[in-house]
Design a protein around this motif. Structure first.
Motif, PDB file in Angstrom:
ATOM      1  N   GLY A  80      29.148  51.673  43.653  1.00  0.00           N
ATOM      2  CA  GLY A  80      28.594  50.883  44.737  1.00  0.00           C
ATOM      3  C   GLY A  80      29.574  50.076  45.553  1.00  0.00           C
ATOM      4  N   HIS A  81      30.879  50.323  45.362  1.00  0.00           N
ATOM      5  CA  HIS A  81      31.885  49.560  46.084  1.00  0.00           C
ATOM      6  C   HIS A  81      32.292  50.285  47.360  1.00  0.00           C
ATOM      7  N   GLU A  82      32.887  49.531  48.276  1.00  0.00           N
ATOM      8  CA  GLU A  82      33.403  50.122  49.504  1.00  0.00           C
ATOM      9  C   GLU A  82      34.813  50.643  49.264  1.00  0.00           C
ATOM     10  N   LEU A  83      35.075  51.856  49.718  1.00  0.00           N
ATOM     11  CA  LEU A  83      36.411  52.437  49.694  1.00  0.00           C
ATOM     12  C   LEU A  83      37.024  52.272  51.081  1.00  0.00           C
ATOM     13  N   ALA A  84      38.167  51.631  51.146  1.00  0.00           N
ATOM     14  CA  ALA A  84      38.867  51.410  52.410  1.00  0.00           C
ATOM     15  C   ALA A  84      40.325  51.810  52.247  1.00  0.00           C
ATOM     16  N   SER A  85      41.058  51.820  53.354  1.00  0.00           N
ATOM     17  CA  SER A  85      42.416  52.355  53.383  1.00  0.00           C
ATOM     18  C   SER A  85      43.464  51.260  53.317  1.00  0.00           C
ATOM     19  N   HIS A  86      44.497  51.523  52.530  1.00  0.00           N
ATOM     20  CA  HIS A  86      45.679  50.658  52.469  1.00  0.00           C
ATOM     21  C   HIS A  86      46.898  51.417  52.991  1.00  0.00           C
ATOM     22  N   GLY A  87      46.607  52.474  53.798  1.00  0.00           N
ATOM     23  CA  GLY A  87      47.672  53.366  54.222  1.00  0.00           C
ATOM     24  C   GLY A  87      48.005  54.369  53.136  1.00  0.00           C
ATOM     25  N   TYR A  88      48.984  55.226  53.393  1.00  0.00           N
ATOM     26  CA  TYR A  88      49.311  56.247  52.407  1.00  0.00           C
ATOM     27  C   TYR A  88      50.344  55.769  51.390  1.00  0.00           C
ATOM     28  N   GLY A  89      51.522  55.378  51.868  1.00  0.00           N
ATOM     29  CA  GLY A  89      52.630  55.167  50.931  1.00  0.00           C
ATOM     30  C   GLY A  89      53.151  53.756  50.857  1.00  0.00           C
ATOM     31  N   HIS A  90      52.343  52.768  51.204  1.00  0.00           N
ATOM     32  CA  HIS A  90      52.693  51.353  51.145  1.00  0.00           C
ATOM     33  C   HIS A  90      53.967  51.044  51.937  1.00  0.00           C
ATOM     34  N   GLN A  91      54.023  51.594  53.126  1.00  0.00           N
ATOM     35  CA  GLN A  91      55.083  51.238  54.063  1.00  0.00           C
ATOM     36  C   GLN A  91      54.547  50.182  55.021  1.00  0.00           C
ATOM     37  N   ARG A  92      55.323  49.144  55.246  1.00  0.00           N
ATOM     38  CA  ARG A  92      54.872  48.091  56.148  1.00  0.00           C
ATOM     39  C   ARG A  92      54.695  48.639  57.561  1.00  0.00           C
ATOM     40  N   ALA A  93      53.601  48.237  58.184  1.00  0.00           N
ATOM     41  CA  ALA A  93      53.347  48.682  59.556  1.00  0.00           C
ATOM     42  C   ALA A  93      54.474  48.255  60.486  1.00  0.00           C
ATOM     43  N   SER A  94      55.068  47.115  60.204  1.00  0.00           N
ATOM     44  CA  SER A  94      56.135  46.578  61.047  1.00  0.00           C
ATOM     45  C   SER A  94      57.432  47.372  60.941  1.00  0.00           C
ATOM     46  N   GLU A  95      57.518  48.264  59.957  1.00  0.00           N
ATOM     47  CA  GLU A  95      58.730  49.065  59.778  1.00  0.00           C
ATOM     48  C   GLU A  95      58.545  50.511  60.231  1.00  0.00           C
ATOM     49  N   LEU A  96      57.362  50.821  60.780  1.00  0.00           N
ATOM     50  CA  LEU A  96      57.064  52.182  61.220  1.00  0.00           C
ATOM     51  C   LEU A  96      56.998  52.249  62.740  1.00  0.00           C
ATOM     52  N   SER A  97      57.361  53.391  63.285  1.00  0.00           N
ATOM     53  CA  SER A  97      57.151  53.633  64.710  1.00  0.00           C
ATOM     54  C   SER A  97      55.659  53.844  64.947  1.00  0.00           C
ATOM     55  N   PRO A  98      55.196  53.718  66.190  1.00  0.00           N
ATOM     56  CA  PRO A  98      53.775  54.003  66.454  1.00  0.00           C
ATOM     57  C   PRO A  98      53.350  55.388  65.978  1.00  0.00           C
ATOM     58  N   GLU A  99      54.216  56.376  66.149  1.00  0.00           N
ATOM     59  CA  GLU A  99      53.875  57.734  65.732  1.00  0.00           C
ATOM     60  C   GLU A  99      53.752  57.828  64.208  1.00  0.00           C
ATOM     61  N   ALA A 100      54.710  57.245  63.495  1.00  0.00           N
ATOM     62  CA  ALA A 100      54.678  57.296  62.027  1.00  0.00           C
ATOM     63  C   ALA A 100      53.503  56.498  61.485  1.00  0.00           C
ATOM     64  N   PHE A 101      53.192  55.366  62.098  1.00  0.00           N
ATOM     65  CA  PHE A 101      52.055  54.561  61.662  1.00  0.00           C
ATOM     66  C   PHE A 101      50.755  55.333  61.842  1.00  0.00           C
ATOM     67  N   SER A 102      50.602  55.972  62.987  1.00  0.00           N
ATOM     68  CA  SER A 102      49.384  56.751  63.242  1.00  0.00           C
ATOM     69  C   SER A 102      49.229  57.866  62.213  1.00  0.00           C
ATOM     70  N   GLN A 103      50.313  58.545  61.900  1.00  0.00           N
ATOM     71  CA  GLN A 103      50.255  59.606  60.890  1.00  0.00           C
ATOM     72  C   GLN A 103      49.866  59.051  59.533  1.00  0.00           C
ATOM     73  N   ASP A 104      50.424  57.891  59.172  1.00  0.00           N
ATOM     74  CA  ASP A 104      50.155  57.271  57.875  1.00  0.00           C
ATOM     75  C   ASP A 104      48.681  56.901  57.737  1.00  0.00           C
ATOM     76  N   ILE A 105      48.120  56.233  58.731  1.00  0.00           N
ATOM     77  CA  ILE A 105      46.735  55.762  58.611  1.00  0.00           C
ATOM     78  C   ILE A 105      45.745  56.910  58.693  1.00  0.00           C
ATOM     79  N   ARG A 106      46.064  57.941  59.441  1.00  0.00           N
ATOM     80  CA  ARG A 106      45.172  59.100  59.520  1.00  0.00           C
ATOM     81  C   ARG A 106      45.237  59.926  58.226  1.00  0.00           C
ATOM     82  N   ARG A 107      46.428  60.054  57.673  1.00  0.00           N
ATOM     83  CA  ARG A 107      46.580  60.796  56.409  1.00  0.00           C
ATOM     84  C   ARG A 107      45.788  60.118  55.301  1.00  0.00           C
ATOM     85  N   ALA A 108      45.929  58.795  55.186  1.00  0.00           N
ATOM     86  CA  ALA A 108      45.208  58.070  54.137  1.00  0.00           C
ATOM     87  C   ALA A 108      43.707  58.163  54.334  1.00  0.00           C
ATOM     88  N   LYS A 109      43.249  57.992  55.554  1.00  0.00           N
ATOM     89  CA  LYS A 109      41.812  58.055  55.837  1.00  0.00           C
ATOM     90  C   LYS A 109      41.240  59.416  55.468  1.00  0.00           C
TER      91      LYS A 109
END
Length: 282
Positions: A80-109
């Protein structure tokens, strides 16, 4: 339980002890698979604790963990819990390019949705790493189909923080909420009041008082977070780390589970999506 009817959001960032950002200088990513994984057993302990209390929560889960423990992902949802995303590989968003961040969040989702059969609406950046320098991340989240983020911590901190950001849920892009973790405003300063290392360090009575102030004074739901490794006093000790990192990671780990039990008894808790999006259990 406190007399107020306000329901607070209980959130768990599902990652293992060797994946925390503070250990990144000491543990290479290509070593992760060689490390003793303890996340499954720790999450199962948390699930049992929540079951005893009849409490539901949101589990911000790494795609890396989900791939290796698909049955754990299904147990989270089945209970009964909610499953949400923490990204794929625990890379800080501030250390990723927009392209790499988009790939990370879409892959995890995609991984989480495929395993659970449920839509994943929420995201939390590792180490609260959305700030003034990468607000473009909200565009990426909206485009990827997320409905909310809980990635901003409105405090001053050496590793993260956006002290001038709004303290409560607000729309950052059309259809996308940012729901910051909880702070208490005291003398024109935001005090951390939402879990993590501060919860282990501070006396429990002080943490309880701050959360009650937010409920009663601000008339707002609080967002509390912790990690499965924080209840694991038997986790392997990482060698060679500096004294500050050692203190932050290990302080009062042996007391954490007992404090969580008290926290569950003292407040009303629920899932992020149900509190802030009005979503019913899927």
């Amino acid at each position: 339980m406190q007399p107020t009817a306000i329901t607070n959001a209980l959130t768990i960032d599902v990652e293992d002890y060797f994946q925390v950002s503070a250990f990144a200088p000491y543990i290479r990513r290509d070593e992760w698979d060689a490390r003793e994984c303890r996340v499954e057993a720790n999450v199962d302990r948390i699930l049992a604790m929540l079951s005893r209390r009849g409490t539901q929560a949101t589990f911000f889960t790494l795609g890396w963990v989900a791939e290796r423990y698909p049955a754990l992902v299904r147990r989270i949802v089945e209970q009964g819990h909610e499953l949400a995303s923490h990204g794929y590989g625990h890379q800080r968003a501030s250390e990723l390019s927009p392209e790499a961040f988009s790939q990370d969040i879409r892959r995890a989702k995609g991984i989480l949705e495929d395993l659970s059969g449920r839509p994943v609406l929420g995201y939390r950046a590792p180490s609260f790493s959305i700030g003034e320098g990468n607000l473009w991340a909200f565009d990426s989240l909206a485009e990827a189909g997320y409905r909310y983020s809980s990635s901003v911590y409105p405090i001053q901190h050496d590793h993260y923080g956006m002290p001038d950001a709004p303290r409560f849920a607000h729309e950052v892009r059309p259809g996308l909420l940012e729901i910051p973790v909880t702070t208490l405003r005291v003398m024109n300063r935001n005090l951390p009041s939402s879990g993590g290392g501060y919860f282990r360090l501070l006396p429990y009575a002080l943490s309880r008082w701050m959360l009650r102030q937010v409920n009663a004074g601000d008339q707002a739901s609080a967002i509390f977070y912790f990690h499965p490794w924080e209840i694991d006093a038997g986790q392997p000790r990482v060698a060679g780390i500096d004294a500050k990192t050692r203190f932050r990671h290990y302080v009062n780990i042996g007391r954490m589970e007992r404090r969580l039990e008290q926290l569950l008894a003292d407040f009303r808790w629920g899932r992020m999506d149900q509190i802030f999006l009005g979503s019913s259990t899927h």
